[in-house]
Design an enzyme around this catalytic site. Structure first.
Site, PDB file in Angstrom:
ATOM      1  N   ARG A  76       0.860  -1.201   0.000  1.00  0.00           N
ATOM      2  CA  ARG A  76       0.000   0.000   0.000  1.00  0.00           C
ATOM      3  C   ARG A  76       0.889   1.241   0.000  1.00  0.00           C
ATOM      4  O   ARG A  76       0.606   2.232  -0.661  1.00  0.00           O
ATOM      5  CB  ARG A  76      -0.939   0.006   1.215  1.00  0.00           C
ATOM      6  CG  ARG A  76      -1.659   1.328   1.401  1.00  0.00           C
ATOM      7  CD  ARG A  76      -2.833   1.304   2.373  1.00  0.00           C
ATOM      8  NE  ARG A  76      -2.665   0.442   3.511  1.00  0.00           N
ATOM      9  CZ  ARG A  76      -1.863   0.674   4.559  1.00  0.00           C
ATOM     10  NH1 ARG A  76      -1.153   1.789   4.629  1.00  0.00           N
ATOM     11  NH2 ARG A  76      -1.769  -0.191   5.549  1.00  0.00           N
ATOM     12  N   TYR A 108     -17.463  16.189 -14.214  1.00  0.00           N
ATOM     13  CA  TYR A 108     -17.928  14.802 -14.273  1.00  0.00           C
ATOM     14  C   TYR A 108     -18.938  14.569 -13.145  1.00  0.00           C
ATOM     15  O   TYR A 108     -18.714  15.018 -12.008  1.00  0.00           O
ATOM     16  CB  TYR A 108     -16.727  13.851 -14.154  1.00  0.00           C
ATOM     17  CG  TYR A 108     -17.113  12.425 -13.894  1.00  0.00           C
ATOM     18  CD1 TYR A 108     -18.005  11.765 -14.751  1.00  0.00           C
ATOM     19  CD2 TYR A 108     -16.632  11.726 -12.789  1.00  0.00           C
ATOM     20  CE1 TYR A 108     -18.383  10.453 -14.509  1.00  0.00           C
ATOM     21  CE2 TYR A 108     -17.003  10.410 -12.546  1.00  0.00           C
ATOM     22  CZ  TYR A 108     -17.882   9.786 -13.402  1.00  0.00           C
ATOM     23  OH  TYR A 108     -18.268   8.497 -13.154  1.00  0.00           O
ATOM     24  N   ASP A 143      -8.403  19.205 -13.411  1.00  0.00           N
ATOM     25  CA  ASP A 143      -8.683  17.862 -13.929  1.00  0.00           C
ATOM     26  C   ASP A 143      -8.410  17.892 -15.432  1.00  0.00           C
ATOM     27  O   ASP A 143      -9.157  18.497 -16.204  1.00  0.00           O
ATOM     28  CB  ASP A 143     -10.137  17.482 -13.619  1.00  0.00           C
ATOM     29  CG  ASP A 143     -10.454  16.042 -14.033  1.00  0.00           C
ATOM     30  OD1 ASP A 143      -9.812  15.540 -14.971  1.00  0.00           O
ATOM     31  OD2 ASP A 143     -11.364  15.445 -13.425  1.00  0.00           O
ATOM     32  N   LYS A 198      -9.034   6.728 -18.650  1.00  0.00           N
ATOM     33  CA  LYS A 198      -9.460   7.271 -19.960  1.00  0.00           C
ATOM     34  C   LYS A 198      -8.307   7.206 -20.961  1.00  0.00           C
ATOM     35  O   LYS A 198      -7.829   6.142 -21.263  1.00  0.00           O
ATOM     36  CB  LYS A 198      -9.990   8.686 -19.766  1.00  0.00           C
ATOM     37  CG  LYS A 198     -10.927   8.843 -18.563  1.00  0.00           C
ATOM     38  CD  LYS A 198     -12.119   7.901 -18.614  1.00  0.00           C
ATOM     39  CE  LYS A 198     -13.005   8.119 -17.384  1.00  0.00           C
ATOM     40  NZ  LYS A 198     -13.850   6.965 -17.100  1.00  0.00           N
TER      41      LYS A 198
HETATM   42  O1  P1T Z   1     -13.990   6.760 -13.334  1.00  0.00           O
HETATM   43  P1  P1T Z   1     -12.792   7.249 -12.578  1.00  0.00           P
HETATM   44  O2  P1T Z   1     -11.506   6.652 -13.006  1.00  0.00           O
HETATM   45  O3  P1T Z   1     -13.013   7.169 -11.101  1.00  0.00           O
HETATM   46  O4  P1T Z   1     -12.609   8.808 -12.947  1.00  0.00           O
HETATM   47  C1  P1T Z   1     -13.486   9.808 -12.554  1.00  0.00           C
HETATM   48  C2  P1T Z   1     -13.434  10.962 -13.518  1.00  0.00           C
HETATM   49  C3  P1T Z   1     -12.717  12.106 -13.151  1.00  0.00           C
HETATM   50  N1  P1T Z   1     -12.628  13.163 -13.974  1.00  0.00           N
HETATM   51  C4  P1T Z   1     -13.209  13.157 -15.189  1.00  0.00           C
HETATM   52  C5  P1T Z   1     -13.098  14.365 -16.064  1.00  0.00           C
HETATM   53  C6  P1T Z   1     -13.930  12.045 -15.630  1.00  0.00           C
HETATM   54  O5  P1T Z   1     -14.486  12.073 -16.851  1.00  0.00           O
HETATM   55  C7  P1T Z   1     -14.051  10.909 -14.770  1.00  0.00           C
HETATM   56  C8  P1T Z   1     -14.816   9.701 -15.163  1.00  0.00           C
HETATM   57  N2  P1T Z   1     -15.700   9.896 -16.231  1.00  0.00           N
HETATM   58  C9  P1T Z   1     -16.519   8.944 -16.775  1.00  0.00           C
HETATM   59  C10 P1T Z   1     -16.593   7.682 -16.332  1.00  0.00           C
HETATM   60  C11 P1T Z   1     -17.339   9.394 -17.911  1.00  0.00           C
HETATM   61  O6  P1T Z   1     -17.885   8.563 -18.662  1.00  0.00           O
HETATM   62  O7  P1T Z   1     -17.455  10.612 -18.101  1.00  0.00           O
END
Ligand code: P1T
Length: 400
Positions: free
Chosen positions: A64, A116, A189, A214
């Site tokens: 961890r 998001y 972000d 992503k």
């Molecule tokens: O899904 P995760 O890895 O926890 O990420 C969150 C997140 C944070 N910031 C942005 C700009 C994002 O688009 C996302 C996750 N977004 C999607 C799952 C979506 O389909 O828009």
């Protein structure tokens, strides 16, 4: 300064600032493994590490706290964003949650309104009840952003740009300056633009966040998050919180993300080529009311995008003429594009934000922000652009 583990390998020091972006995508943080010469960083699938005597560990004590595969990914992502420090998490949401733990009850955050849906949910349903206050503003309006600041209380500006799903472009340099006027941090972000097209740290941001799920992972096969920073205080606290809260990624996920990153520069160019083709195809279509793509000169912040981004990305949103049922039929009618949440993979994904990715945002709030029920979001993959446009064409016909 050492964080958690004072690890000897792979080294965290970045000696690659002179190398081009694409070269760093492939090599940053990933020297050949010294024992066997493995060219790829091994997946260190272990939860703990032998100690030669009590306290006599070799740089890693417990997984961890630290893992060499994770160290390599953290170093690589820091390099790509031009940061000294990289801290990885189990998801983008885990990264966001850990970032907000830098704050105390009574602190105030000014956030982009069009974030998001999961980010909005963390702010409103996890941290607001714990006494951290959030104001959501349209950050393309710098006067409104300034008016939302509460000197002495505002500790963070949370900028998402391009925003999800309306692809608004926020002026990072101006927002970082506003944050610093009131002694607050500016977090950006950068998930949609990626470090390939936008480097918030160079524009004055204090930290950059990614959902590595992503574009960085790039193949829709791994979930992760990261924060990159040049600020020793922010990074030191994030390493402490990463270890204390424990929302850390496993070594296999770090390996997959690193493998994806090796082609980031190639994929982003292809995403952008496809997105431009799709945006231009939709712009000429009589059944489309509005096409949103930062690379179209009709985009309201086109000039800001040109100034702060080196590419416009692979996301396109549009409003279809007709009711919600038509939009639902449309997104169910594509054959090459897959109806699914998420974005940034090599395959094109299509979705309805109001019913899917942003369903956790109340309808009244969505409407105030401008997310119409019929808004469609496309993550344009790296398929042949002609096939994508032909797919949309047949979806128009099949969904009438
Ligand atoms: O899904 P995760 O890895 O926890 O990420 C969150 C997140 C944070 N910031 C942005 C700009 C994002 O688009 C996302 C996750 N977004 C999607 C799952 C979506 O389909 O828009």
């Amino acid at each position: 300064m050492s964080y958690g583990s004072d690890n000897p390998w792979p080294p965290r020091d970045l000696l690659d600032a002179h190398l081009g972006f694409g070269t760093r995508c492939i090599h940053a943080g990933q020297p050949a493994e010294p024992v066997t010469g493995a060219v790829m960083v091994p997946i260190y699938q272990t939860s703990t590490y032998v100690q030669d005597g009590v306290g006599g560990h070799r740089g890693y004590e417990y997984a961890r706290t630290g893992n060499p595969t994770r160290t390599a990914l953290e170093t690589c992502l820091a390099s790509l964003e031009g940061g000294k420090h990289g801290i990885c998490f189990a998801s983008g949401c885990a990264a966001t949650t850990t970032a907000i733990h830098l704050l105390q009850p009574g602190d105030h955050v000014v956030s982009s309104d069009d974030v998001y849906g999961g980010t909005w949910r963390i702010f409103q349903t996890v941290f607001q009840p714990l006494g951290i206050e959030f104001s959501f503003v349209d950050m393309t309006d710098l006067e409104a952003t300034r008016a939302a600041l509460r000197p002495g209380k505002t500790k963070m500006l949370w900028v998402e740009t391009p925003t999800n799903p309306l692809l608004k472009i926020v002026d990072i340099e101006a927002c970082a300056a506003l944050a610093h006027e009131v002694d607050a941090w500016c977090f950006v972000d950068n998930t949609f633009a990626t470090p390939c097209f936008q480097n918030p740290l160079a524009l004055g941001a204090d930290a950059v966040l990614h959902s590595t799920t992503k574009y960085l992972g790039g193949h829709s096969d791994v979930v992760g998050g990261a924060i990159l920073s040049n600020d020793d205080e922010i990074a030191g606290n994030l390493f402490r919180l990463q270890n204390s809260i424990g929302a850390t990624p496993g070594p296999q996920d770090c390996f997959l993300t690193m493998r994806g990153v090796k082609t980031l520069h190639l994929r982003m160019a292809a995403h952008e080529r496809g997105a431009r083709a799709v945006a231009e195809f939709l712009s000429g279509h009589e059944e489309v009311d509005r096409v949103i793509y930062p690379g179209l000169s009709s985009h309201p912040q086109y000039e800001v995008a040109r100034r702060q981004m080196s590419g416009f990305g692979g996301m396109v949103s549009f409003e279809l003429r007709g009711d919600l049922a038509r939009a639902e039929r449309f997104v169910s009618s594509t054959r090459v594009m897959t109806l699914a949440e998420s974005l940034g993979g090599v395959e094109s994904l299509i979705e309805l934000p109001a019913a899917m990715t942003h369903a956790s945002v109340p309808k009244a709030t969505r409407e105030a922000i401008g997310i119409a029920d019929g808004l469609i979001r496309v993550s344009v993959g790296v398929e042949e652009p002609d096939d994508l446009c032909a797919d949309l064409k047949q979806a128009f016909e099949r969904s009438r």
